[in-house]
Design an enzyme around this catalytic site. Structure first.
Site, PDB file in Angstrom:
ATOM      1  N   ARG A 272      -3.870 -13.457  -1.120  1.00 61.46           N
ATOM      2  CA  ARG A 272      -5.021 -13.724  -0.265  1.00 61.46           C
ATOM      3  C   ARG A 272      -5.913 -14.794  -0.895  1.00 61.46           C
ATOM      4  O   ARG A 272      -5.728 -15.169  -2.047  1.00 61.46           O
ATOM      5  CB  ARG A 272      -5.783 -12.421  -0.022  1.00 61.46           C
ATOM      6  CG  ARG A 272      -5.020 -11.453   0.852  1.00 61.46           C
ATOM      7  CD  ARG A 272      -5.675 -10.087   0.958  1.00 61.46           C
ATOM      8  NE  ARG A 272      -5.566  -9.311  -0.269  1.00 61.46           N
ATOM      9  CZ  ARG A 272      -5.863  -8.015  -0.368  1.00 61.46           C
ATOM     10  NH1 ARG A 272      -6.288  -7.362   0.695  1.00 61.46           N
ATOM     11  NH2 ARG A 272      -5.728  -7.385  -1.522  1.00 61.46           N
TER      12      ARG A 272
ATOM     13  N   ASN B 299       0.811  -1.222   0.000  1.00 61.12           N
ATOM     14  CA  ASN B 299       0.000   0.000   0.000  1.00 61.12           C
ATOM     15  C   ASN B 299       0.844   1.273   0.000  1.00 61.12           C
ATOM     16  O   ASN B 299       0.440   2.303   0.549  1.00 61.12           O
ATOM     17  CB  ASN B 299      -0.957   0.022   1.201  1.00 61.12           C
ATOM     18  CG  ASN B 299      -2.210  -0.801   0.947  1.00 61.12           C
ATOM     19  OD1 ASN B 299      -2.265  -1.588   0.003  1.00 61.12           O
ATOM     20  ND2 ASN B 299      -3.214  -0.640   1.780  1.00 61.12           N
TER      21      ASN B 299
END
Length: 447
Positions: A319, A185
């Site tokens: 994920r 991020n």
């Protein structure tokens, strides 16, 4: 009411089928079981970097990897010890910082120079300093415009996934110590870019703490680089897919561009010469890694994955809903990084040409990924586009989409509503690479 009940029953049935698929996979080891309608496979977890895996390398290659792993483990312990030492015996630790959005919202790097001389800007910079880890990096998703870190307060937030669920690829080993130093991020890169603006406008003693912090950040990035030139998502290493060399959120390209600036931009002349030379060498190694990680399908170069295994460079999952794939958004930023290289070698040019050709071939027009009464869906819309799927299958080259139950689908509209709404499955960002490519071709022809 009847419609909602019917919808809930369908969702329960979908989840039941997905669970059966996952159970069969766990029992048999199969990876693609089209048992449930629309399910073409089951996402498999990525492997962490371990001594056991390093031992499978040729003998001559093992030493630098083992040294890297040992250094990571030692730094992890040192970071924990430094935090514990901030508290007196028996003193309770302050609550952890609250999670917010990406740091770009509270660490602006594009303001006029005069703004960085204000008290507001200094407060942000001082908060950044307070959250720098002993290793030299930063965690993510924190409000740098908020209060500074208190003694004994953790460097990172609680885990995004606090449930201890072995089926969840994102469940950390320690829910209270995660992302303590990361490039995810935009973390660490954004902090360093912000402090660079501060150092530029405060050349004297007032800017010294910020320059020292940047130098520590450079050391952090150099220490975190794998022996083959890649960077993990988190360092010190945290295991799972976080150990993968990470293109996701532009981590590889953004770190490479920052270190390239450290090596060449006069604004970083305060960085010791040895570190600047090491930064230049790190970028060269990163470039080799980036070229090696470009995915081939049918003998042809295509794009880049979201992340690759650190030892094999094979695409890996992240994920539960992020299967291994060729990723259009990550390919975009890698291409822009390659096109800005000063030395356009034949290998760089070939990678750019192939990546752009792949993006052009994957573009979809006449459709929009938009909100409907049933959530976001891909629907026909004349004149819309171009769009690109976020992920493409490594083997078939077709768009694929993951759900939280680990199922992989070939149609985004088959996903659960929550997952369809919560992820950018169809994107427009590759157009940035195509636009930049047109400029790159003109400048190359002129040169």
């Amino acid at each position: 009411m009847g419609g909602r009940a019917e919808s809930n029953e369908k969702e329960v049935e979908r989840m039941r089928k997905a669970y059966l698929v996952a159970l069969l996979v766990a029992c048999t080891g199969l990876t693609a079981l089209p048992v449930a309608a629309g399910v073409i496979g089951i996402n498999q977890p990525a492997l962490p970097l371990t001594e056991g895996r390093i031992s499978t390398l040729p003998d001559a290659q093992q030493a630098p990897w083992l040294a890297y792993l040992k250094r990571s483990q030692a730094q992890h312990l040192a970071d924990r010890a430094a935090l514990a030492a901030e508290l007196k015996p028996g003193q309770p630790a302050p609550p952890p910082p609250q999670a917010v959005g990406p740091g770009s919202y509270n660490m602006p790097t594009d303001k006029p120079d005069a703004w960085y001389r204000t008290a507001e800007a200094r407060h942000v910079a001082d908060t950044i300093l307070s959250f720098q880890t002993p290793a030299g990096g930063w965690s993510k998703n924190q409000n740098r415009a908020g209060p500074a870190r208190l003694p004994g307060q953790r460097f990172s937030n609680d885990a995004e996934t606090m449930a201890q669920d072995p089926w969840n690829f994102d469940a950390p080993y320690d829910r209270f110590w995660t992302f303590v130093g990361t490039m995810d991020n935009g973390a660490t890169i954004t902090e360093m870019r912000y402090l660079t603006r501060m150092a530029k406008v405060l050349p004297g003693e007032a800017g010294e703490p910020y320059r020292e912090s940047i130098i520590q950040g450079v050391r952090y990035l150099l220490a975190a680089q794998y022996p083959n030139g890649g960077w993990p998502q988190i360092w010190p290493l945290e295991g799972g897919f976080h150990d993968g060399i990470t293109f996701n959120d532009d981590a590889m390209s953004e770190v490479s561009m920052l270190l390239d600036d450290v090596a060449r931009d006069p604004v970083y002349r305060f960085v010791p010469g040895q570190l600047r030379r090491q930064s230049a060498a790190a970028v060269e190694e990163a470039l080799k890694l980036i070229l090696a990680a470009q995915v081939k399908r049918g003998g042809q170069l295509t794009g880049w994955p979201q992340q690759v295994d650190p030892l094999t460079l094979e695409p890996i999952s992240a994920r539960n809903y992020e299967p291994r794939s060729v990723a259009s958004a990550e390919t975009t930023d890698v291409l822009i990084f390659l096109m800005r290289q000063q030395h356009q070698t034949p290998e760089v040019r070939a990678a750019v040409e192939a990546g752009v050709a792949w993006l052009k071939s994957a573009a979809v027009t006449g459709y929009a990924f938009t909100r409907t009464p049933q959530g976001r869906k891909l629907i026909p819309q004349p004149g819309a586009g171009p769009l690109w799927s976020r992920n493409y299958d490594i083997v078939t080259g077709k768009p694929i989409f993951g759900d939280k139950d680990r199922t992989i689908h070939d149609d985004v509209n088959d996903l659960s509503e929550g997952r369809r709404n919560g992820y950018s499955w169809w994107v427009t960002v590759p157009q940035r690479a195509l636009d930049r490519y047109a400029e790159w071709r003109k400048s190359s022809a002129a040169g």
